[in-house]
Enzyme design. Sequence first.
Site, short mmCIF file in Angstrom:
data_model
loop_
_atom_site.label_atom_id
_atom_site.label_comp_id
_atom_site.label_asym_id
_atom_site.label_seq_id
_atom_site.Cartn_x
_atom_site.Cartn_y
_atom_site.Cartn_z
N LYS A 11 -8.88 4.30 8.23
CA LYS A 11 -7.99 3.58 8.61
C LYS A 11 -8.51 2.84 10.11
CE LYS A 11 -5.15 4.92 5.32
NZ LYS A 11 -4.83 3.90 4.10
N MET A 63 1.54 5.67 8.48
CA MET A 63 0.95 6.30 7.39
C MET A 63 1.11 7.86 8.21
SD MET A 63 -0.76 3.46 8.10
CE MET A 63 -2.62 3.78 8.46
N GLY A 64 1.68 8.77 7.29
CA GLY A 64 1.50 10.23 7.84
C GLY A 64 0.17 10.74 8.29
N SER A 83 -3.40 -0.19 6.64
CA SER A 83 -3.59 0.49 5.35
C SER A 83 -3.91 -0.63 4.30
CB SER A 83 -2.40 1.36 5.24
OG SER A 83 -2.60 2.04 3.96
N CYS A 88 -2.49 11.16 1.39
CA CYS A 88 -1.27 10.73 2.01
C CYS A 88 -0.43 11.48 2.45
CB CYS A 88 -0.69 9.94 0.70
SG CYS A 88 1.01 9.06 1.34
N LYS A 115 1.06 4.37 -4.99
CA LYS A 115 0.59 5.75 -5.05
C LYS A 115 0.91 6.42 -6.25
CE LYS A 115 1.29 5.26 0.03
NZ LYS A 115 -0.04 5.45 0.45
N SER A 171 0.84 -1.34 0.01
CA SER A 171 -0.02 0.00 -0.07
C SER A 171 1.10 1.25 0.01
CB SER A 171 -0.86 0.11 1.07
OG SER A 171 -0.18 0.10 2.40
N SER A 172 1.83 1.20 0.52
CA SER A 172 2.90 2.33 0.60
C SER A 172 3.61 2.50 -0.56
CB SER A 172 3.99 2.39 2.01
OG SER A 172 4.50 1.02 2.00
N THR A 173 3.57 1.81 -1.58
CA THR A 173 4.33 1.98 -3.07
C THR A 173 3.50 1.70 -4.16
OG1 THR A 173 5.03 -0.24 -2.67
CG2 THR A 173 6.43 1.17 -1.78
N HIS A 201 0.61 -1.85 8.53
CA HIS A 201 1.45 -0.91 7.77
C HIS A 201 2.94 -0.98 8.46
CE1 HIS A 201 3.64 3.06 6.38
NE2 HIS A 201 2.61 2.91 5.59
#
Length: 396
Positions: A278, A318-319, A309, A104, A70, A66-68, A314
């Site tokens: 979330k 997440m920020g 996430s 994000c 985007k 999920s973090s890559t 995660h």
Amino acid sequence: MTHVPQIKVAAAYIRGGTSKGVFFRLQDLPAAVRTPGAARDAFLMRVIGSPDPYGKQTDGMGGATSSTSKTVILSKSGKPDHDVDYLFGQVSIDKAFIDWSGNCGNLSAAVGPFAISGGLVDASRIPQDGTAIVRIWQANIGKTIIAHVPITNGAVQETGDFELDGVTFPAAELRLEFMDPAAEEEGAGGSMFPTGNVADDLEVPGVGTLRATMINAGIPTIFVNATDIGYTGTELQDAINGDAKALAMFETIRAHGALRMGLIQHLDEAAQRQHTPKVAFVAKPADYVSSSGKRVAAGDIDLLVRALSMGKLHHAMMGTAAVAIGAAAAIPGTLVNLAAGGGDRHAVCFGHPSGTLKVGAQASQEGGEWSIVKAIMSRSARVLMEGWVRVPGDAF
């Protein structure tokens, strides 16, 4: 047989915080992709390599997490006192859709640098040396983010000695201010606490009645106590992401929380809204070893937080969820505040799977309603590659 050639589109592949994404200037996109709709979604999915039934995104720029997975589109802002409009798309890995419902926070760190380098910020606002203030309009949620971007010799400074847990190498520190971060979600009435309470009993069939804090700040987030769902708060990814039963439980909690928050009208809508809300679980401080082998001492943190996430735990935080954590910690009676020891708090340092993160928030109460003036955190960003991405000409 006629073969459609690939087209190339100017883009940059950038790490922001603990995420990575493909960044575009709106003006560089093909004409059919410059407006929201099916063509835009098809183009961005093809760039990232989705949908991929193998779950690897091998034929695209995505990294199969999920973090890559985007995408970001930036344009000069038409909003008064803003420099750039920032639109974020969370691309599903194995399904054919992009979730545009939230921001994000990690990639927010890369928006200011990319906007400066891409000529989207007026040159008069960029010092030769010092800090450039980039005023960002976050178009997904209609909020302002202020980025303090370090500048050296008239260019964005990317290297430095700032260390961010979850990122292997140090880089330049970049401070972000999320102004009035309570998300104005449809159905939530613009309230930071859509239920009207800082904590509620949330009935989740098959799981039980859980104490929960449901907050719209940074990103809509549902906080529950780790002990109520059988966890300690010190878990790493492998403890949860390989457990299909656990992931199904978290998705059930997420769906029922979304319904209670007014973000969806029917439970089955949650499947088409994976990016928000979330789900996170909190616990009081405890010693643990992070995913990098770093020891985190209970005495060095205020609380433990683990967040999911896009259906998976995660690897860091997440920020936008960090903004929610900071906001909730600043308000007495929330589960986050209680896990941190209660009382008045203007900042917390929390433990996540990759290490620790500090986030601050300024809270105020008027007429019984809580609001957050701003949430503050430090991140870093670095351009990994720039040039063109290529996609088949008939992909959109």
